[in-house]
Design an enzyme around this catalytic site. Structure first.
Site, PDB file in Angstrom:
ATOM      1  N   SER A 129       0.829  -1.212   0.000  1.00 59.46           N
ATOM      2  CA  SER A 129       0.000   0.000   0.000  1.00 59.46           C
ATOM      3  C   SER A 129       0.863   1.262   0.000  1.00 59.46           C
ATOM      4  CB  SER A 129      -0.979  -0.004   1.178  1.00 59.46           C
ATOM      5  OG  SER A 129      -0.313   0.165   2.399  1.00 59.46           O
ATOM      6  N   HIS A 186       8.887   3.246   8.464  1.00 57.09           N
ATOM      7  CA  HIS A 186       8.714   2.414   9.664  1.00 57.09           C
ATOM      8  C   HIS A 186       7.491   2.917  10.441  1.00 57.09           C
ATOM      9  CE1 HIS A 186       9.949  -0.237  12.889  1.00 57.09           C
ATOM     10  NE2 HIS A 186       9.624   0.729  13.731  1.00 57.09           N
TER      11      HIS A 186
HETATM   12  C1  GRF Z   1       4.087  -0.631   6.746  1.00 59.28           C
HETATM   13  O1  GRF Z   1       3.476  -0.503   8.003  1.00 59.28           O
HETATM   14  C2  GRF Z   1       5.504  -0.152   6.790  1.00 59.28           C
HETATM   15  O2  GRF Z   1       5.690   0.922   7.660  1.00 59.28           O
HETATM   16  C3  GRF Z   1       6.234  -1.367   7.299  1.00 59.28           C
HETATM   17  O3  GRF Z   1       5.601  -2.452   6.674  1.00 59.28           O
HETATM   18  C4  GRF Z   1       4.254  -2.087   6.354  1.00 59.28           C
HETATM   19  C5  GRF Z   1       4.087  -2.297   4.884  1.00 59.28           C
HETATM   20  O4  GRF Z   1       2.766  -2.083   4.449  1.00 59.28           O
HETATM   21  N1  GRF Z   1       7.637  -1.268   7.028  1.00 59.28           N
HETATM   22  P1  GRF Z   1       2.447  -2.012   2.878  1.00 59.28           P
HETATM   23  O5  GRF Z   1       3.016  -3.297   2.272  1.00 59.28           O
HETATM   24  O6  GRF Z   1       3.111  -0.804   2.325  1.00 59.28           O
HETATM   25  O7  GRF Z   1       0.967  -1.972   2.770  1.00 59.28           O
END
Ligand code: GRF
Length: 185
Positions: free
Chosen positions: A14, A110
């Protein structure tokens, strides 16, 4: 010439989608030239295909060792000739050789206000600590775990009735603003 962005993602993607949409809106004068993933089943692949972005899959299990996986990943990145590498939910620790090759050219998102709650399950860590404010951080990647110089952060209030999912969802909304903005910067 437009700057070349390579996104590395392992899953849902996402945040990758948020970058794609910012590029499509013209918010960032650059091009996403590849999605690199370690997970052949990542939903991020479908997002790349829908946006016409080439996909490079580097499967961890196909490599004989961690070193050879890192080497294969480095080759994939080099081939894409990135000006900027965006780790958007890449669920592995990036090896030293790649970190050194792309020092100050690789960023990560993060889901906590670093340096609090580095590593896995950042939202759970925040709830267990009882913090009242958390958020997300975009930072440069260095050889520490989630410890590189911070580019930007966005805050999220923790509600009394939050669980890991509700908190993660509200943080994610802020991630989708923070990541494209950091890429633009
Ligand atoms: C997000 O919460 C990001 O901060 C962490 O992993 C998750 C990834 O979500 N590193 P997406 O795959 O971008 O939906």
């Amino acid at each position: 010439m437009a700057k070349r962005i390579v996104v590395v993602a392992s899953g849902r993607g996402s945040n990758f989608q948020a970058v794609i949409e910012a590029l499509q809106r013209g918010m960032i004068p650059a091009a996403c030239v590849a999605l690199v993933t370690d997970n052949p089943k990542a939903y991020a692949i479908e997002r790349a295909e829908a946006a016409g972005i080439p996909v490079i899959v580097v499967v961890y299990a196909a490599s004989a060792s961690r070193e050879s996986y890192e080497q294969a990943l480095l080759c994939a990145l080099q081939e894409a000739r990135p000006d900027l590498i965006v780790l958007a939910g890449y669920m592995r620790i990036v090896g030293q050789a790649i970190v050194r090759e792309y020092a100050r050219k690789m960023i990560n998102i993060h889901p906590a206000l670093l340096p609090s709650f580095a590593g896995l399950h950042a939202q759970r860590q925040a709830l267990l600590h009882g913090v009242k404010v958390t958020g997300c951080t975009v930072h440069f990647v260095d050889e520490s775990l989630d410890g590189g110089p911070i580019i930007l952060q966005r805050c999220v209030r923790v509600m009394d009735d939050d669980d890991e999912d509700t908190l993660a969802q509200r943080i994610l909304i802020q991630e989708h603003i923070a990541l494209p903005e950091a890429v633009r910067l």
